[in-house]
Design an enzyme around this catalytic site. Structure first.
Site, PDB file in Angstrom:
ATOM      1  N   GLY A 163       0.846  -1.198   0.000  1.00 56.64           N
ATOM      2  CA  GLY A 163       0.000   0.000   0.000  1.00 56.64           C
ATOM      3  C   GLY A 163       0.870   1.232   0.000  1.00 56.64           C
ATOM      4  N   ARG A 164       0.343   2.341   0.537  1.00 56.51           N
ATOM      5  CA  ARG A 164       1.085   3.600   0.552  1.00 56.51           C
ATOM      6  C   ARG A 164       2.434   3.432   1.245  1.00 56.51           C
ATOM      7  NH1 ARG A 164      -4.140   5.533   1.757  1.00 56.51           N
ATOM      8  NH2 ARG A 164      -3.719   5.023   3.929  1.00 56.51           N
ATOM      9  N   ARG A 245       1.119  -3.674  12.565  1.00 60.23           N
ATOM     10  CA  ARG A 245       0.400  -3.838  13.818  1.00 60.23           C
ATOM     11  C   ARG A 245       0.942  -5.078  14.521  1.00 60.23           C
ATOM     12  NH1 ARG A 245      -0.647   0.415  13.648  1.00 60.23           N
ATOM     13  NH2 ARG A 245      -2.576   1.592  13.404  1.00 60.23           N
ATOM     14  N   GLU A 274       1.019  -3.188  23.859  1.00 55.61           N
ATOM     15  CA  GLU A 274       1.893  -2.018  23.869  1.00 55.61           C
ATOM     16  C   GLU A 274       1.550  -1.186  25.092  1.00 55.61           C
ATOM     17  OE1 GLU A 274       1.648   0.094  20.142  1.00 55.61           O
ATOM     18  OE2 GLU A 274       2.430  -1.607  19.011  1.00 55.61           O
ATOM     19  N   HIS A 293       6.938   1.795  19.145  1.00 56.74           N
ATOM     20  CA  HIS A 293       5.916   2.297  18.205  1.00 56.74           C
ATOM     21  C   HIS A 293       6.156   3.774  17.859  1.00 56.74           C
ATOM     22  CE1 HIS A 293       1.527   1.596  16.751  1.00 56.74           C
ATOM     23  NE2 HIS A 293       2.178   2.405  15.943  1.00 56.74           N
ATOM     24  N   ILE A 294       7.315   4.029  17.245  1.00 53.50           N
ATOM     25  CA  ILE A 294       7.696   5.417  16.917  1.00 53.50           C
ATOM     26  C   ILE A 294       7.744   5.658  15.405  1.00 53.50           C
ATOM     27  CG2 ILE A 294       8.905   5.903  19.072  1.00 53.50           C
ATOM     28  CD1 ILE A 294      11.554   5.182  17.625  1.00 53.50           C
ATOM     29  N   SER A 296       5.823   7.052  13.247  1.00 57.44           N
ATOM     30  CA  SER A 296       5.486   8.389  12.733  1.00 57.44           C
ATOM     31  C   SER A 296       6.090   9.506  13.581  1.00 57.44           C
ATOM     32  CB  SER A 296       3.960   8.560  12.702  1.00 57.44           C
ATOM     33  OG  SER A 296       3.428   8.503  14.017  1.00 57.44           O
TER      34      SER A 296
END
Length: 328
Positions: A163-164, A245, A274, A293-294, A296
């Site tokens: 995907g993107r 995920r 998490e 979970h960094i 972004s």
């Protein structure tokens, strides 16, 4: 005074970047209530604070289920999540009630792709291990095979979900001299031509790839996709990276594959749960690099996400076109 009474009530479930708060406060459309903390709101407080609101701006860590929607009541028009993922939302219930949903795709694509490449390189070249050896005195004379890892040049990379974000990862990996790019998913993608990627079955991708990158959405089909059978088909020298995920991976099976030498190493930016408990077996392995979970986490990306989620919320309140609306 009458204008103040007509302001729509909005609840923001966490302290968010100032770009988003500014959009809400300067709009003059809503009265904003904020859970003013960097930590998640306790469930009881969430149920209390959403009462009577017209809009909710939430995070991935907030479970917006039927109970929360009931607690909000009939005024609720819009839920805006500061995330690209939406598996924390009770979408069936939300759709049934005609509540609109905003989310933040696209804006975090580049940041997540960059982090994925960084995690892949750190895992493959054993960078965290190297840093630790420098600190603990393990670095002595030069040794031909000490801390050797695996390079991308001449390799085969498999991307699960083009995907993107998957495409953005592939674009960044190509200049490293990757020989073949494979991808799997429900259907072939026209954009694969841009990076010269071949559409193959999941089995072929798993067995032929030197590096496997998971960037698919979490769906009933992908939940637990990377399990014992999956890891048993991988090369013993292969590196596994997941930035999608946590629930896509069976972590017990991953631990077994890593500790037994079934696969070379793994890099994860997402886990279940998490945060991962500090005594989790995966954290004891040298060949497993885990980040909190960094994907972004750049200042600019988080600011843009906050601004977009605020604009989505306002559009939902006013019944206008949303910059990024989730089709339910």
């Amino acid at each position: 005074m009458q204008g103040v009474q007509q302001l729509m009530k909005v609840f923001v479930t966490r302290r968010i970047p100032h770009e988003g708060m500014r959009v809400l406060t300067e709009s003059g459309l809503c009265k904003v209530s904020l859970w003013d903390s960097d930590e998640p709101i306790p469930r009881a407080d969430l149920l209390q604070r959403v009462s009577g609101v017209h809009g909710i701006l939430c995070l991935l860590s907030d479970r917006i289920d039927t109970e929360v929607i009931n607690a909000a009541g009939p005024n609720l028009k819009v839920i805006s999540t500061l995330s690209v993922g939406f598996d924390h939302l009770a979408t069936d219930e939300i759709k049934k009630r005609g509540i609109r949903v905003g989310y933040t795709p696209d804006v975090l694509t580049d940041a997540t792709a960059e982090l994925t490449v960084a995690l892949l390189l750190a895992t493959a070249r054993r960078i965290p291990e190297g840093v630790e050896e420098v600190k603990n005195g393990g670095w002595s004379s030069w040794k031909p095979l000490w801390l050797c890892g695996y390079g991308l040049s001449g390799s085969t990379v498999g991307v699960i979900g083009l995907g993107r974000i998957g495409l953005a990862i592939a674009r960044r990996l190509k200049p490293f001299g990757v020989k073949r790019l494979l991808y799997s998913g429900r259907t072939p993608k026209s954009q694969a031509v841009e990076v010269g990627a071949e559409f193959v079955s999941l089995d072929q991708l798993v067995s032929e790839s030197d590096f496997i990158v998971v960037s698919c959405a979490l769906t009933p089909e992908t939940q637990g996709l990377c399990n014992k059978a999956f890891f048993s088909k991988m090369k013993k020298t292969a590196i596994f990276v997941n930035t999608s995920r946590g629930a896509v991976v069976n972590q017990e099976d991953l631990y077994e594959a890593l500790s037994s030498g079934q696969i070379a190493a793994a890099g994860l930016d997402v886990t279940t749960p998490e945060p991962l408990p500090t005594d989790h077996p995966l954290l004891k392995l040298k060949n497993c690099v885990i980040l909190p979970h960094i994907g972004s986490a750049t200042y600019s990306t988080r600011g843009i996400m906050a601004e977009l989620s605020a604009n989505n919320l306002l559009a939902g309140l006013t019944g206008t076109a949303m910059p990024s609306e989730l089709t339910l």
